[in-house]
Design a protein around this motif. Sequence first.
Motif, PDB file in Angstrom:
ATOM      1  N   GLU A   6      45.008  36.786  40.160  1.00 50.09           N
ATOM      2  CA  GLU A   6      43.893  37.605  39.696  1.00 50.09           C
ATOM      3  C   GLU A   6      44.320  38.518  38.555  1.00 50.09           C
ATOM      4  O   GLU A   6      43.604  38.672  37.560  1.00 50.09           O
ATOM      5  CB  GLU A   6      43.313  38.437  40.833  1.00 50.09           C
ATOM      6  CG  GLU A   6      42.129  39.295  40.375  1.00 50.09           C
ATOM      7  CD  GLU A   6      41.416  40.000  41.511  1.00 50.09           C
ATOM      8  OE1 GLU A   6      40.221  40.315  41.343  1.00 50.09           O
ATOM      9  OE2 GLU A   6      42.048  40.239  42.559  1.00 50.09           O
ATOM     10  N   GLU A   7      45.493  39.138  38.689  1.00 48.83           N
ATOM     11  CA  GLU A   7      45.967  40.026  37.631  1.00 48.83           C
ATOM     12  C   GLU A   7      46.121  39.275  36.317  1.00 48.83           C
ATOM     13  O   GLU A   7      45.816  39.820  35.244  1.00 48.83           O
ATOM     14  CB  GLU A   7      47.303  40.668  38.033  1.00 48.83           C
ATOM     15  CG  GLU A   7      47.193  41.672  39.171  1.00 48.83           C
ATOM     16  CD  GLU A   7      46.214  42.791  38.864  1.00 48.83           C
ATOM     17  OE1 GLU A   7      46.271  43.334  37.737  1.00 48.83           O
ATOM     18  OE2 GLU A   7      45.402  43.120  39.737  1.00 48.83           O
ATOM     19  N   LYS A  57      37.886  42.209  41.593  1.00 53.16           N
ATOM     20  CA  LYS A  57      38.011  42.840  40.271  1.00 53.16           C
ATOM     21  C   LYS A  57      37.593  41.881  39.168  1.00 53.16           C
ATOM     22  O   LYS A  57      36.878  42.260  38.235  1.00 53.16           O
ATOM     23  CB  LYS A  57      39.451  43.319  40.050  1.00 53.16           C
ATOM     24  CG  LYS A  57      39.850  44.509  40.899  1.00 53.16           C
ATOM     25  CD  LYS A  57      41.211  45.041  40.520  1.00 53.16           C
ATOM     26  CE  LYS A  57      42.320  44.077  40.864  1.00 53.16           C
ATOM     27  NZ  LYS A  57      43.672  44.646  40.578  1.00 53.16           N
ATOM     28  N   GLN A  58      38.050  40.655  39.263  1.00 56.61           N
ATOM     29  CA  GLN A  58      37.701  39.661  38.260  1.00 56.61           C
ATOM     30  C   GLN A  58      36.209  39.353  38.280  1.00 56.61           C
ATOM     31  O   GLN A  58      35.580  39.188  37.227  1.00 56.61           O
ATOM     32  CB  GLN A  58      38.516  38.384  38.498  1.00 56.61           C
ATOM     33  CG  GLN A  58      38.135  37.180  37.660  1.00 56.61           C
ATOM     34  CD  GLN A  58      38.539  37.280  36.203  1.00 56.61           C
ATOM     35  OE1 GLN A  58      38.848  38.356  35.707  1.00 56.61           O
ATOM     36  NE2 GLN A  58      38.546  36.159  35.515  1.00 56.61           N
ATOM     37  N   CYS A  59      35.637  39.300  39.454  1.00 55.48           N
ATOM     38  CA  CYS A  59      34.203  39.019  39.578  1.00 55.48           C
ATOM     39  C   CYS A  59      33.387  40.127  38.914  1.00 55.48           C
ATOM     40  O   CYS A  59      32.446  39.847  38.146  1.00 55.48           O
ATOM     41  CB  CYS A  59      33.818  38.878  41.045  1.00 55.48           C
ATOM     42  SG  CYS A  59      32.111  38.336  41.321  1.00 55.48           S
ATOM     43  N   ARG A  81      34.323  42.221  36.598  1.00 56.74           N
ATOM     44  CA  ARG A  81      34.539  42.193  35.150  1.00 56.74           C
ATOM     45  C   ARG A  81      33.724  41.080  34.495  1.00 56.74           C
ATOM     46  O   ARG A  81      33.074  41.288  33.460  1.00 56.74           O
ATOM     47  CB  ARG A  81      36.027  41.994  34.845  1.00 56.74           C
ATOM     48  CG  ARG A  81      36.383  42.036  33.367  1.00 56.74           C
ATOM     49  CD  ARG A  81      37.874  41.873  33.160  1.00 56.74           C
ATOM     50  NE  ARG A  81      38.280  40.495  33.283  1.00 56.74           N
ATOM     51  CZ  ARG A  81      38.675  39.719  32.262  1.00 56.74           C
ATOM     52  NH1 ARG A  81      38.672  40.202  31.035  1.00 56.74           N
ATOM     53  NH2 ARG A  81      39.067  38.482  32.448  1.00 56.74           N
ATOM     54  N   CYS A  82      33.743  39.901  35.094  1.00 52.37           N
ATOM     55  CA  CYS A  82      33.024  38.766  34.520  1.00 52.37           C
ATOM     56  C   CYS A  82      31.517  38.968  34.583  1.00 52.37           C
ATOM     57  O   CYS A  82      30.794  38.558  33.670  1.00 52.37           O
ATOM     58  CB  CYS A  82      33.419  37.472  35.231  1.00 52.37           C
ATOM     59  SG  CYS A  82      35.080  36.895  34.830  1.00 52.37           S
ATOM     60  N   ARG A  84      34.687  31.324  34.787  1.00 53.50           N
ATOM     61  CA  ARG A  84      35.595  32.299  35.401  1.00 53.50           C
ATOM     62  C   ARG A  84      34.867  33.151  36.444  1.00 53.50           C
ATOM     63  O   ARG A  84      35.442  33.528  37.471  1.00 53.50           O
ATOM     64  CB  ARG A  84      36.214  33.197  34.334  1.00 53.50           C
ATOM     65  CG  ARG A  84      37.207  32.507  33.412  1.00 53.50           C
ATOM     66  CD  ARG A  84      38.392  31.985  34.166  1.00 53.50           C
ATOM     67  NE  ARG A  84      39.386  31.384  33.286  1.00 53.50           N
ATOM     68  CZ  ARG A  84      40.311  30.529  33.706  1.00 53.50           C
ATOM     69  NH1 ARG A  84      40.374  30.183  34.994  1.00 53.50           N
ATOM     70  NH2 ARG A  84      41.180  30.019  32.870  1.00 53.50           N
ATOM     71  N   LEU A 143      44.377  36.502  35.485  1.00 51.08           N
ATOM     72  CA  LEU A 143      43.031  36.142  35.043  1.00 51.08           C
ATOM     73  C   LEU A 143      42.328  37.331  34.386  1.00 51.08           C
ATOM     74  O   LEU A 143      41.481  37.143  33.499  1.00 51.08           O
ATOM     75  CB  LEU A 143      42.203  35.642  36.224  1.00 51.08           C
ATOM     76  CG  LEU A 143      42.574  34.248  36.750  1.00 51.08           C
ATOM     77  CD1 LEU A 143      41.892  33.978  38.077  1.00 51.08           C
ATOM     78  CD2 LEU A 143      42.205  33.174  35.730  1.00 51.08           C
ATOM     79  N   LEU A 144      42.672  38.539  34.784  1.00 56.53           N
ATOM     80  CA  LEU A 144      42.072  39.723  34.186  1.00 56.53           C
ATOM     81  C   LEU A 144      42.446  39.885  32.718  1.00 56.53           C
ATOM     82  O   LEU A 144      41.811  40.658  31.993  1.00 56.53           O
ATOM     83  CB  LEU A 144      42.479  40.983  34.964  1.00 56.53           C
ATOM     84  CG  LEU A 144      41.858  41.145  36.351  1.00 56.53           C
ATOM     85  CD1 LEU A 144      42.513  42.287  37.110  1.00 56.53           C
ATOM     86  CD2 LEU A 144      40.355  41.369  36.248  1.00 56.53           C
ATOM     87  N   ALA A 198      35.930  33.315  40.327  1.00 53.74           N
ATOM     88  CA  ALA A 198      36.247  34.582  40.989  1.00 53.74           C
ATOM     89  C   ALA A 198      35.458  34.744  42.276  1.00 53.74           C
ATOM     90  O   ALA A 198      35.986  35.206  43.297  1.00 53.74           O
ATOM     91  CB  ALA A 198      35.962  35.745  40.039  1.00 53.74           C
ATOM     92  N   CYS A 239      36.411  36.322  29.655  1.00 54.99           N
ATOM     93  CA  CYS A 239      35.443  36.032  30.718  1.00 54.99           C
ATOM     94  C   CYS A 239      34.529  34.892  30.300  1.00 54.99           C
ATOM     95  O   CYS A 239      34.309  34.647  29.119  1.00 54.99           O
ATOM     96  CB  CYS A 239      34.603  37.268  31.024  1.00 54.99           C
ATOM     97  SG  CYS A 239      35.515  38.599  31.811  1.00 54.99           S
TER      98      CYS A 239
END
Length: 202
Positions: A95-96, A118-120, A122-123, A107, A98-99, A111, A103
């Motif tokens: 995940e880190e 966190k990724q979800c 952000r995207c 992605r 992918l951040l 997520a 996006c």
Amino acid sequence: MPMVSVSIEGESISVPSAILEAASPVFASMLTGGMKETVEQAIQLPGKCKREFEDVLGFLSPGSSRTKRINEKNVDYLLQWFDEYQMLDLKSECEEFLLTLPCSVERLLQAKQHGLQKQCARCLQEVARNFENEPIEAIVEASPDVLRQFLPVLQQCQREKAKELEAQVRILPTHLFNYLPTRVDEMARKKLQDLIAQVKFR
């Protein structure tokens, strides 16, 4: 050291059972929970890729784990392995990484599938900001849950964009007025001032 035989793509790989048990609750349950794998000390991984499994082992083995790195080429399949076999620390590393990547709808769906909060988040924001250029229909087809999360974020982003545009419209006439040549007659300047006031205080 006790070894376990892992059958994958028609081949058998001998792996120290302690490494699998320490890294994954799923493997630990197979090897110590009284299941068939416990008795035979053998694990079947049908449908899995041998090359990917060997890569996963590289992250688990003490001798090679320090040199292994998650990158754009391996992050997608490593995330699937680490999530399925509950290797949570390594999943967090995915995940880190992918951040740090751009996006996209793909992605975002990834997520959501793997529980990357966190990724979800952000995207959701980035896709909503650029929804004109994103295949939003993919969300509709793939995940109603993501769509329910996405729509409020999209509405909020559109409200923010509308406010930004309104602010730009209010400021623009002032800039035009500041650059007017001094020879413009007073009547024209007064009309323009009135127009500016109407836009700014509407």
